[in-house]
Design a protein around this motif. Structure first.
Motif, PDB file in Angstrom:
ATOM      1  N   TYR A  11     -12.770   5.124 -11.967  1.00  0.00           N
ATOM      2  CA  TYR A  11     -11.601   4.566 -11.274  1.00  0.00           C
ATOM      3  C   TYR A  11     -11.315   5.352 -10.002  1.00  0.00           C
ATOM      4  CZ  TYR A  11     -10.296   1.319 -14.983  1.00  0.00           C
ATOM      5  OH  TYR A  11     -10.271   0.280 -15.868  1.00  0.00           O
ATOM      6  N   ALA A  12     -10.519   4.751  -9.129  1.00  0.00           N
ATOM      7  CA  ALA A  12     -10.189   5.396  -7.867  1.00  0.00           C
ATOM      8  C   ALA A  12      -8.732   5.122  -7.506  1.00  0.00           C
ATOM      9  CB  ALA A  12     -11.097   4.867  -6.755  1.00  0.00           C
ATOM     10  N   ILE A  13      -8.177   6.016  -6.701  1.00  0.00           N
ATOM     11  CA  ILE A  13      -6.830   5.827  -6.149  1.00  0.00           C
ATOM     12  C   ILE A  13      -7.003   5.410  -4.692  1.00  0.00           C
ATOM     13  CG2 ILE A  13      -4.617   6.918  -5.665  1.00  0.00           C
ATOM     14  CD1 ILE A  13      -5.436   9.147  -7.691  1.00  0.00           C
ATOM     15  N   VAL A  14      -6.463   4.254  -4.342  1.00  0.00           N
ATOM     16  CA  VAL A  14      -6.667   3.726  -2.994  1.00  0.00           C
ATOM     17  C   VAL A  14      -5.372   3.808  -2.186  1.00  0.00           C
ATOM     18  CG1 VAL A  14      -7.150   1.627  -1.665  1.00  0.00           C
ATOM     19  CG2 VAL A  14      -8.514   2.177  -3.695  1.00  0.00           C
ATOM     20  N   SER A  15      -5.465   4.437  -1.026  1.00  0.00           N
ATOM     21  CA  SER A  15      -4.320   4.453  -0.115  1.00  0.00           C
ATOM     22  C   SER A  15      -4.482   3.342   0.912  1.00  0.00           C
ATOM     23  CB  SER A  15      -4.226   5.797   0.600  1.00  0.00           C
ATOM     24  OG  SER A  15      -3.863   6.804  -0.314  1.00  0.00           O
ATOM     25  N   ILE A  16      -3.413   2.578   1.080  1.00  0.00           N
ATOM     26  CA  ILE A  16      -3.403   1.502   2.067  1.00  0.00           C
ATOM     27  C   ILE A  16      -2.609   1.994   3.258  1.00  0.00           C
ATOM     28  CG2 ILE A  16      -2.598  -0.835   2.547  1.00  0.00           C
ATOM     29  CD1 ILE A  16      -2.827  -1.387  -0.477  1.00  0.00           C
ATOM     30  N   SER A  17      -3.262   2.080   4.394  1.00  0.00           N
ATOM     31  CA  SER A  17      -2.592   2.612   5.577  1.00  0.00           C
ATOM     32  C   SER A  17      -1.650   1.578   6.186  1.00  0.00           C
ATOM     33  CB  SER A  17      -3.641   3.028   6.612  1.00  0.00           C
ATOM     34  OG  SER A  17      -3.010   3.333   7.831  1.00  0.00           O
ATOM     35  N   LEU A  18      -0.411   1.976   6.397  1.00  0.00           N
ATOM     36  CA  LEU A  18       0.527   1.134   7.151  1.00  0.00           C
ATOM     37  C   LEU A  18       0.640   1.644   8.587  1.00  0.00           C
ATOM     38  CD1 LEU A  18       3.378   0.519   4.522  1.00  0.00           C
ATOM     39  CD2 LEU A  18       1.451  -0.960   5.094  1.00  0.00           C
ATOM     40  N   LYS A  19      -0.470   2.215   9.066  1.00  0.00           N
ATOM     41  CA  LYS A  19      -0.489   2.767  10.422  1.00  0.00           C
ATOM     42  C   LYS A  19      -1.652   2.183  11.228  1.00  0.00           C
ATOM     43  CE  LYS A  19       2.305   5.748   8.356  1.00  0.00           C
ATOM     44  NZ  LYS A  19       2.016   7.144   8.133  1.00  0.00           N
ATOM     45  N   PRO A  20      -1.764   0.871  11.288  1.00  0.00           N
ATOM     46  CA  PRO A  20      -2.831   0.327  12.131  1.00  0.00           C
ATOM     47  C   PRO A  20      -2.558   0.685  13.587  1.00  0.00           C
ATOM     48  CG  PRO A  20      -1.364  -1.437  11.442  1.00  0.00           C
ATOM     49  CD  PRO A  20      -0.911  -0.192  10.732  1.00  0.00           C
ATOM     50  N   GLU A  21      -3.613   0.685  14.368  1.00  0.00           N
ATOM     51  CA  GLU A  21      -3.494   1.083  15.774  1.00  0.00           C
ATOM     52  C   GLU A  21      -2.390   0.309  16.481  1.00  0.00           C
ATOM     53  OE1 GLU A  21      -6.966   0.229  18.144  1.00  0.00           O
ATOM     54  OE2 GLU A  21      -5.755   0.403  19.953  1.00  0.00           O
ATOM     55  N   GLY A  22      -1.482   1.045  17.089  1.00  0.00           N
ATOM     56  CA  GLY A  22      -0.489   0.420  17.955  1.00  0.00           C
ATOM     57  C   GLY A  22       0.697  -0.222  17.257  1.00  0.00           C
TER      58      GLY A  22
END
Lengths: 162, 549, 105
Positions: free
Chosen positions: B332-343
């Motif tokens: 299993y893995a822990i996935v981080s979803i970035s809320l910092k897309p470019e710009g």
């Protein structure tokens, strides 16, 4: 001012007395903590009831063994946001087992009443035009409690395992 | 996850009804704004620059997919189609209407959520390690205790009008992902020599205009004594904390003025009275709450296809390198979803993105989502063979930026674009920096670099604990930005030091570039920016920024 | 002499509003009733206070504006942002207070 006690309007016979005034004969009187500590021996001989007025700066440290003969404690709220008297009230009820009247005066909002009730207040001094019915309703708006306090109501954590 | 029983449901329902009545009384004029303000704040409703802002509690940053869908619904129905995830694992809706607020709260109550005590001088939402329950080196799941604290602190009759706001954070792991040392109370789950589990209790951390690192006032508190100890701390603070000056009213000032030792003695004296009579829970109640956080039933997983994809697709492998963390369960893995897309504005998510994340959580993560204090989202239980498909799905939603922990993974407060307290903007600075470092290869080469931006001295953007911190200051109507270096929010928490005079808005981004260049020239082996800074000190950075005057 | 207008937030929805020549509240800063003397400014603020008592607005205050072509524009950055909406990527059309402005394709 209007006094609400135990959920309804009550007669207020108490007279507030400043430190340099004589105590009114034949009437229950409210005095400052300083005066009580200073004149305790003579005041104890009085036959009428005595009450204490504590400001939110007054601590309880020197009152621990000095509450005998006190029938009323008035705790002041100098602002809606000054929450010290909530702690003082709980300490009086839960730690010092004060069983007389605990009265909230000053800036108190209807919407704070249920917190005050839970902390051990049983009387509230309201402005003359206060909506008393609404005030009393406010005391019981929240029926579930998550933590034990100075009232007798059991918190949810106990009720769950009855 | 914790699920409400009849008591929880009743309490939140009663609170909604109570608030609906308060709003009614405000709108009909029975309550003045001065009287209403403390009441609306107790329910997280602020008046900001453009509208009312509602802050919804996400207890210890854990969300179900159903709850995320409701947040999306609220964003769409009552707001402008987006929400802002905050540094305290909450979500803010920036464009709510006062008259809608009771309906929003009623909608939230349907999915076991609320906005209770997300503002005001109260005990706020307790934050936790976003990897709670899935981190490999964890002693115990901190969310058990966060939920216990949530219940104890909710509508606490004694502590709803404290001298100032009060924030508690809990971690169960050695590696501190919850910034516990910059909270009013930080709790770290520890095991003592006999193997018993309890808490290290840290008090008096915080940021704002007087940043301080919390001091340990108790090395080990048996875990069943948690609530009586917290009540003792809060009572000492409620009675003795300063109320004459709001800038000196946080507990950190009390601890500082009394000294940690005296403060500790006062707490212990109060606790001595409370420990047997106080609010400690019975073992049966602790067990009831703990059971909600039992690990899910994990499957046997064959990860061969995942390993193959890592070799075949470099872009995927790059994303895995930054955004995927090891899980305590093999496969299993822990996935981080970035809320910092470019710009984009850090921490913002559209309703469509929230719904997409809810879908992914259902398909790939046992319906569970986390919010991080770094303003990102986490899917905590992803099977390794699902990672590739998840990544492709995230890419379609602009949610697969491979920048977790990198220079464009910026924490930023809403700043003057939204906030009534801010003096300068922070979002546009974050946007310009993220565009400057848009090249992900370059970001990966730079490596871990925590950059944090606050639009005013209240420091909601955590600039004090950024490896690079940026603080906006207003100078006669012009926006200037002051740089601090060397701050950290981890288990070696430290407050950054001001490097020199502030930069104009036009020059701040170049200044960041200069700092990165100095680091790249000076770094040894695998040093991160902050390691190099700690080794070489301020001087080379200062000289590069200001010349060797 | 300062050129000033009165702004506040509407009670019902919190939206930014400006006191107009007609004595109403408009979401457009251009509609502001602009005054140039302290006496007029006080009078304007007084009339705004009546809207507070009537539960229309919250916390009105005076702002400095420029009034070049007969349409007011705030001088301070804070008030410009209040008047025009957040800067940055979110579209802030003048009437942009209703639509979902940040759709994902």
């Amino acid at each position: 001012m209007v006094l609400v006690k135990n959920g309804s309007v009550a007669q207020d016979n108490w007279v507030s007395v400043t430190d340099d005034e004589m105590l009114p004969p034949g009437k229950p009187a409210i005095i400052s903590k300083a005066r009580w500590l200073r004149e305790r021996c003579s005041l104890r001989r009085r036959s009428e009831a005595l009450g204490l007025h504590l400001t939110s700066d007054d601590t309880l440290d020197d009152l621990v063994n000095a509450l005998d003969g006190i029938a009323l404690i008035v705790l002041e709220f100098p602002a809606f946001t000054d929450g010290r008297s909530y702690s003082t009230a709980r300490l009086l009820r839960e730690r010092y087992h004060f069983s007389g009247e605990l009265r909230a005066v000053g800036q108190i909002l209807r919407d704070q009443a249920h917190f005050m009730l839970r902390c051990g207040f049983d009387a509230f001094e309201l402005v003359p035009n206060a909506d008393i019915a609404s005030w009393v309703e406010g005391l019981f708006e929240i029926a579930v409690h998550y933590q034990p306090a100075a009232d007798a109501r059991s918190p949810a954590s106990d009720l769950r395992h009855r | 996850m914790y699920r409400y029983d009849a008591y929880d449901t009743q309490l939140v329902g009663e609170r909604v009804t109570q608030f609906r009545d308060q709003v009614r009384r405000r709108l009909d004029g029975s309550l003045s704004e001065d009287e209403f303000r403390p009441l609306r704040l107790l329910n997280g409703l602020y008046l900001q620059l453009h509208a009312y802002m509602l802050r919804v509690a996400i207890p210890y940053g854990t969300l179900s997919s159903e709850q995320m869908r409701m947040l999306a619904h609220i964003a769409r129905r009552y707001d402008k189609g987006y929400g802002h995830f905050t540094t305290r694992q909450n979500i803010q809706f920036n464009w709510t209407r006062l008259e809608d607020a009771p309906d929003i709260l009623a909608d939230l109550a349907k999915v076991e959520m609320h906005a209770i005590q997300t503002s005001g001088n109260t005990i706020r939402n307790t934050t936790a390690d976003p990897f709670a329950g899935v981190a490999a080196e964890e002693i115990e799941d901190p969310r058990i205790y966060c939920e216990i604290i949530r219940q104890w602190s909710t509508l606490h009759p004694e502590f709803s009008f404290l001298p100032r706001k009060f924030k508690i954070a809990v971690t169960g792991a050695r590696e501190d992902r919850a910034a516990v040392r910059v909270h009013d109370i930080g709790l770290a789950i520890r095991r003592d020599n006999s193997g018993e589990v309890g808490f290290e209790v840290m008090v008096g951390g915080g940021q704002g205009r007087t940043p301080m690192i919390a001091k340990t006032i108790r090395e080990f508190l048996p875990k069943d004594q948690l609530l009586s100890y917290l009540e003792a701390i809060l009572r000492v603070y409620n009675l003795a904390g300063r109320r004459d000056n709001k800038y000196k009213a946080r507990i950190k000032i009390l601890v500082h003025e009394l000294g940690a030792e005296t403060f500790h003695e006062q707490v212990e004296a109060e606790w001595a009275q409370l420990r047997d009579a106080g609010p400690n829970l019975q073992a049966v109640e602790i067990a009831r709450i703990a059971a909600f956080f039992d690990p899910p039933r994990y499957e046997e997983v064959d990860s061969a296809s995942y390993q193959a994809k890592l070799f075949q697709d470099r872009t995927f492998a790059d994303w895995v390198r930054t955004n995927v963390a090891p899980h305590k369960q093999d496969g299993y893995a822990i996935v981080s979803i970035s809320l910092k897309p470019e710009g984009e504005a850090p921490g913002d998510a559209t309703a469509a993105q929230m719904e997409a994340v809810a879908d992914f959580a259902e398909r790939y993560s046992l319906q569970e989502i986390r919010v991080t204090h770094e303003q990102n989202l986490v899917l905590p239980h992803v099977r390794q063979p699902d990672l590739y498909a998840l990544w492709q799905g995230l890419r379609d939603q602009e949610l697969a930026t491979a920048n977790i922990g990198l220079i464009s993974d910026i924490i930023a407060c809403p700043g003057l674009d939204y906030c009534g307290l801010a003096t300068t903007r922070s979002i546009p600075v974050a946007q310009r920096i993220s565009r400057l470092f848009a090249n992900l290869d370059r970001q990966h080469d730079i490596g871990e670099l925590r950059l944090k931006i606050s639009g005013c001295i209240n420091a909601c953007g955590h600039h004090h604990v950024g490896h690079i911190g940026i603080l906006g200051v207003d100078r006669k109507g012009e926006e200037y930005y002051q740089i601090t270096l060397g701050g950290r929010a981890d288990e070696n928490a430290a407050i950054g030091k001001i490097i020199g005079p502030a930069f104009s808005s036009a020059n701040i981004v170049d200044a960041v570039e200069t700092l990165v260049t100095v680091y790249l020239e000076r770094r040894r082996d695998h040093e991160r920016f902050v390691d190099t800074y700690e080794r070489v000190g301020q001087t080379p950075f200062k000289e590069a920024l200001y010349g060797s005057r | 002499m300062k050129t000033q207008a009165v702004t506040a937030n509407l009670l019902v929805d919190g939206r930014v509003a400006f006191l107009t020549w007609e004595g109403d509240w408009s979401e457009k800063v251009e509609d502001s009733h602009v005054v140039t003397s302290n006496e007029e400014a006080e009078w304007l603020l007084d009339s705004a206070q009546r809207a507070v008592s009537a539960q229309v607005v919250i916390d009105p205050y005076l702002i400095e504006v420029s009034d070049s072509n007969g349409s007011a524009w705030p001088l301070s950055r804070r008030e410009q942002i209040r008047a025009a909406g957040p800067t940055g990527t979110i579209d802030t059309a003048p009437d942009g207070l209703t639509a979902g402005l940040k759709q994902v394709a």
